[in-house]
Design an enzyme around this catalytic site. Structure first.
Site, PDB file in Angstrom:
ATOM      1  N   ASN A 192       0.806  -1.230   0.000  1.00 48.55           N
ATOM      2  CA  ASN A 192       0.000   0.000   0.000  1.00 48.55           C
ATOM      3  C   ASN A 192       0.839   1.281   0.000  1.00 48.55           C
ATOM      4  OD1 ASN A 192      -2.360  -1.578   0.122  1.00 48.55           O
ATOM      5  ND2 ASN A 192      -2.049  -1.806   2.345  1.00 48.55           N
ATOM      6  N   ARG A 193       2.017   1.188  -0.570  1.00 45.61           N
ATOM      7  CA  ARG A 193       2.898   2.362  -0.697  1.00 45.61           C
ATOM      8  C   ARG A 193       3.345   2.924   0.646  1.00 45.61           C
ATOM      9  NH1 ARG A 193       3.273   0.088  -4.653  1.00 45.61           N
ATOM     10  NH2 ARG A 193       2.887   0.759  -6.779  1.00 45.61           N
ATOM     11  N   LEU A 194       3.126   2.175   1.732  1.00 46.14           N
ATOM     12  CA  LEU A 194       3.601   2.642   3.044  1.00 46.14           C
ATOM     13  C   LEU A 194       4.999   2.081   3.276  1.00 46.14           C
ATOM     14  CD1 LEU A 194       0.735   2.710   5.692  1.00 46.14           C
ATOM     15  CD2 LEU A 194       1.953   4.571   4.592  1.00 46.14           C
TER      16      LEU A 194
END
Ligand SMILES: Cc1cc2nc3c(=O)[nH]c(=O)nc-3n(C[C@H](O)[C@H](O)[C@H](O)COP(=O)(O)O)c2cc1C
Length: 215
Positions: A192-194
């Site tokens: 999730n692009r975290l």
């Protein structure tokens, strides 16, 4: 011509970086990651890195070189001191090196100062190179414009004759740089692009400050 790459998407799930679980010294984390990449057998040349310099024309320029040694002090690569990068470093020793190991979903970005290594160390490394690579260092005035490939091949043939049964000494304009880091940023892809980003910065008392950066 155009090609839309908007659908290239990947979820990064392989690993993570947690402040409490990483060493205080970033060179130890570098070593850990390097070993893991080597062991993964999924990168052809894990020691290939980009080196960015600020050129005499004011533009940054990246190029790939091979890391030949790392120690607590820094990262060593070899090149032609009179090449475009050599001249850039003469004027501004601040450089940025980076590694991208896609199979591990990892990137490392290192800012530091490049210095020529001691002559005897460059001699030692040059001595260890195969004959063809030694000649290559002499045949090519790296980064200069040449009339064509035949010119280089002709020069190589001449040098092969000249150096038949002779020792090839390291040319003065060829040698190593050590990049002494002032900051190292470790990037680990996460879902999730975290992504995890941990940056180490060298403090005036020579210990390292560690911070998490937003992805
Ligand atoms: C995989 C790979 C490894 C390379 N290794 C080196 C190296 O160790 N030293 C070097 O001077 N150039 C190396 N090169 C060539 C450089 O990328 C670059 O073309 C050359 O150093 C001239 O750069 P400059 O004109 O910006 O100084 C390598 C290129 C590739 C693609």
């Amino acid at each position: 011509m155009q090609k839309d790459l908007g659908n290239y998407r990947k979820s990064y799930e392989k690993s993570s970086l947690t402040e409490g679980l990483v060493p205080e010294n970033p060179m130890e984390l570098f070593q850990k990651w390097f070993y893991e990449v080597e062991a993964s057998d999924g990168v052809d040349e894990p020691n290939a890195m980009t080196v960015a310099t600020i050129g005499l024309d004011g533009f940054p320029k990246n190029r790939v070189v091979l890391l030949k040694k790392y120690t607590y002090e820094g990262f060593i690569f070899y090149t032609n001191y009179e090449s475009e990068k050599g001249r850039a470093i003469d004027q501004n020793p601040h450089v940025c090196i980076s590694f991208f190991w896609p199979n591990m979903e990892r990137q490392i970005i290192i800012k530091g100062k490049a210095e020529k290594i001691a002559e005897n160390l460059s001699d030692g490394y040059f001595e260890s190179r195969p004959y063809g690579s030694k000649l290559g260092a002499i045949v090519s005035k790296q980064s200069e414009v040449v009339p064509g490939r035949e010119y280089l091949e002709g020069k190589l043939r001449d040098l092969e004759k000249e150096y038949e049964n002779k020792e090839i000494e390291r040319p003065r304009y060829w040698g190593g740089y050590i990049v002494k880091p002032v900051s190292l940023e470790f990037w680990q892809g996460r879902p999730n692009r975290l992504h995890d980003r941990i940056r180490y910065s060298l403090r005036p008392n020579y210990d390292w400050k560690m911070e998490r950066l937003a992805p």
